[in-house]
Design a protein around this motif. Structure first.
Motif, PDB file in Angstrom:
ATOM      1  N   SER A 192       2.842 -11.065   9.116  1.00 28.64           N
ATOM      2  CA  SER A 192       4.003 -10.178   9.076  1.00 28.64           C
ATOM      3  C   SER A 192       3.760  -9.005  10.005  1.00 28.64           C
ATOM      4  O   SER A 192       2.636  -8.789  10.466  1.00 28.64           O
ATOM      5  N   PRO A 193       4.798  -8.219  10.276  1.00 24.53           N
ATOM      6  CA  PRO A 193       4.535  -6.933  10.918  1.00 24.53           C
ATOM      7  C   PRO A 193       3.609  -6.080  10.042  1.00 24.53           C
ATOM      8  O   PRO A 193       3.521  -6.287   8.831  1.00 24.53           O
ATOM      9  N   VAL A 194       2.902  -5.138  10.652  1.00 26.51           N
ATOM     10  CA  VAL A 194       2.034  -4.207   9.930  1.00 26.51           C
ATOM     11  C   VAL A 194       2.651  -2.822  10.026  1.00 26.51           C
ATOM     12  O   VAL A 194       2.913  -2.327  11.126  1.00 26.51           O
ATOM     13  N   LEU A 195       2.899  -2.200   8.877  1.00 25.33           N
ATOM     14  CA  LEU A 195       3.477  -0.868   8.895  1.00 25.33           C
ATOM     15  C   LEU A 195       2.456   0.156   9.384  1.00 25.33           C
ATOM     16  O   LEU A 195       1.276   0.075   9.020  1.00 25.33           O
ATOM     17  N   PRO A 196       2.878   1.134  10.173  1.00 27.49           N
ATOM     18  CA  PRO A 196       1.972   2.233  10.530  1.00 27.49           C
ATOM     19  C   PRO A 196       1.440   2.921   9.283  1.00 27.49           C
ATOM     20  O   PRO A 196       2.108   2.942   8.240  1.00 27.49           O
TER      21      PRO A 196
ATOM     22  N   GLY B 263       8.121   1.399   4.294  1.00 32.09           N
ATOM     23  CA  GLY B 263       9.077   0.432   4.810  1.00 32.09           C
ATOM     24  C   GLY B 263       8.895  -0.919   4.170  1.00 32.09           C
ATOM     25  O   GLY B 263       8.211  -1.065   3.151  1.00 32.09           O
ATOM     26  N   LEU B 264       9.518  -1.927   4.771  1.00 31.62           N
ATOM     27  CA  LEU B 264       9.471  -3.296   4.272  1.00 31.62           C
ATOM     28  C   LEU B 264       8.842  -4.210   5.316  1.00 31.62           C
ATOM     29  O   LEU B 264       9.065  -4.028   6.514  1.00 31.62           O
TER      30      LEU B 264
ATOM     31  N   THR C  46       0.827  -1.209   0.000  1.00 28.75           N
ATOM     32  CA  THR C  46       0.000   0.000   0.000  1.00 28.75           C
ATOM     33  C   THR C  46       0.856   1.251   0.000  1.00 28.75           C
ATOM     34  O   THR C  46       1.807   1.367   0.775  1.00 28.75           O
ATOM     35  N   GLY C  47       0.532   2.198  -0.861  1.00 25.89           N
ATOM     36  CA  GLY C  47       1.251   3.461  -0.915  1.00 25.89           C
ATOM     37  C   GLY C  47       0.972   4.329   0.295  1.00 25.89           C
ATOM     38  O   GLY C  47      -0.002   4.122   1.031  1.00 25.89           O
ATOM     39  N   VAL C  48       1.845   5.309   0.512  1.00 26.22           N
ATOM     40  CA  VAL C  48       1.718   6.241   1.635  1.00 26.22           C
ATOM     41  C   VAL C  48       1.834   7.664   1.101  1.00 26.22           C
ATOM     42  O   VAL C  48       2.738   7.963   0.315  1.00 26.22           O
TER      43      VAL C  48
ATOM     44  N   GLY D 126      -1.304   4.129   4.541  1.00 28.89           N
ATOM     45  CA  GLY D 126      -0.525   2.911   4.313  1.00 28.89           C
ATOM     46  C   GLY D 126      -1.066   1.723   5.089  1.00 28.89           C
ATOM     47  O   GLY D 126      -2.258   1.543   5.239  1.00 28.89           O
ATOM     48  N   GLY D 127      -0.140   0.919   5.615  1.00 27.76           N
ATOM     49  CA  GLY D 127      -0.540  -0.257   6.376  1.00 27.76           C
ATOM     50  C   GLY D 127      -0.191  -1.559   5.697  1.00 27.76           C
ATOM     51  O   GLY D 127      -0.912  -2.552   5.836  1.00 27.76           O
TER      52      GLY D 127
END
Length: 270
Positions: A188-192, A197-198, A150-152, A175-176
């Motif tokens: 997986s981890p979830v990006l804020p 990030g990756l 997802t784009g940010v 994002g996210g």
């Protein structure tokens, strides 16, 4: 992709002749372009700018890490598109999403405004981002691992976009990114929502097998005697130059036999 020895799926604005298309490009560990998907139908105001894709650009790529495929944004909401991808035994899916933020007045604001005005469903906030809902559903409906990319929209982007527009109408974030397993769980981890990030996860392909025991709509859980899909994979070109590799769709079986294009069983050439 070549330097890192990886498969890469990259979302681009593609230009073909004088027209633009929303596309995913697939590269293999040699750095070669091995697949391309164009969004079949641009969403909303995208149609002012981008053209339609066609069924010839819906690849599922066999690889040592699984059968790879992908869709763009709102395509995940179209059941027949999911069914077409599922029919090709996709296992690892890249869902490419634009930022789920951007301008106020987006696709769900009309619904939110109605709820506020009417008092309807006032205790049912949309507490999960719609792209997460669609990505989890796709994973479960097709028994695939979904890389939800997802784009940010950051502050700098918001500043550029807000020229001539009230800054309060621009929403940053959206994002996210995450990776979702075939049972809908996040592995997986979830990006804020406001960070790029990756995210990483180990993907045990055996999980696809167990998921298909339960439900395989392209196989044992399909009902072809009631429902079926016509999946047209012929390139939809505005002008055809008599290319020898494109078989006209209107020839009958008898005509194809006469032209030596099929054997007696009717099987097309490989």
């Amino acid at each position: 992709a070549r330097d890192a020895q990886i498969y890469a799926c990259v979302s681009v604005t593609e230009r073909d002749g004088g027209s633009l298309y929303l596309s995913q490009l697939w590269f293999d560990p040699k750095g070669d372009l091995v697949g391309r998907h164009r969004k079949l139908r641009p969403t909303g105001p995208e149609r002012y700018i981008y053209g339609d894709g066609d069924g010839s650009m819906m690849p599922v790529i066999e690889s040592p890490i699984g059968n790879l495929g992908g869709l763009l944004c709102w395509e995940h909401l179209v059941p027949l598109t999911s069914a077409a991808m599922n029919s090709m035994n996709e296992q690892v899916h890249v869902g490419s999403w634009a930022t789920y933020s951007f301008f106020k007045g987006g696709p769900f604001d009309a619904v939110r405004d109605f709820k506020a005005r009417s008092g309807a469903l006032k205790n049912s906030p949309l507490d999960i981002a719609p792209n997460e809902i669609m990505s989890r559903h796709y994973a479960m409906a097709t028994q695939t691992f979904v890389v939800m990319s997802t784009g940010v929209l950051n502050e700098e982007g918001a500043r550029i976009l807000s020229e001539g527009i009230p800054a309060s109408d621009i929403m940053v974030g959206g994002g996210g990114s995450r990776i979702i397993a075939p049972d809908g769980s996040v592995i997986s981890p979830v990006l804020p929502h406001d960070e790029e990030g990756l995210v990483y996860a180990d993907i045990p392909l055996e999980m696809v097998i167990y998921s298909k025991y339960m439900c395989d709509p392209a196989g044992h859980y399909g009902v072809p005697n009631v429902l079926s899909l016509n999946f047209n994979r012929v390139p939809a070109r505005a002008v055809r130059m008599g290319d020898p590799d494109v078989r006209p769709a209107y020839l009958s079986f008898e005509q194809l036999q006469e032209a030596g294009k099929t054997d007696a069983s009717g099987a097309p050439p490989r």
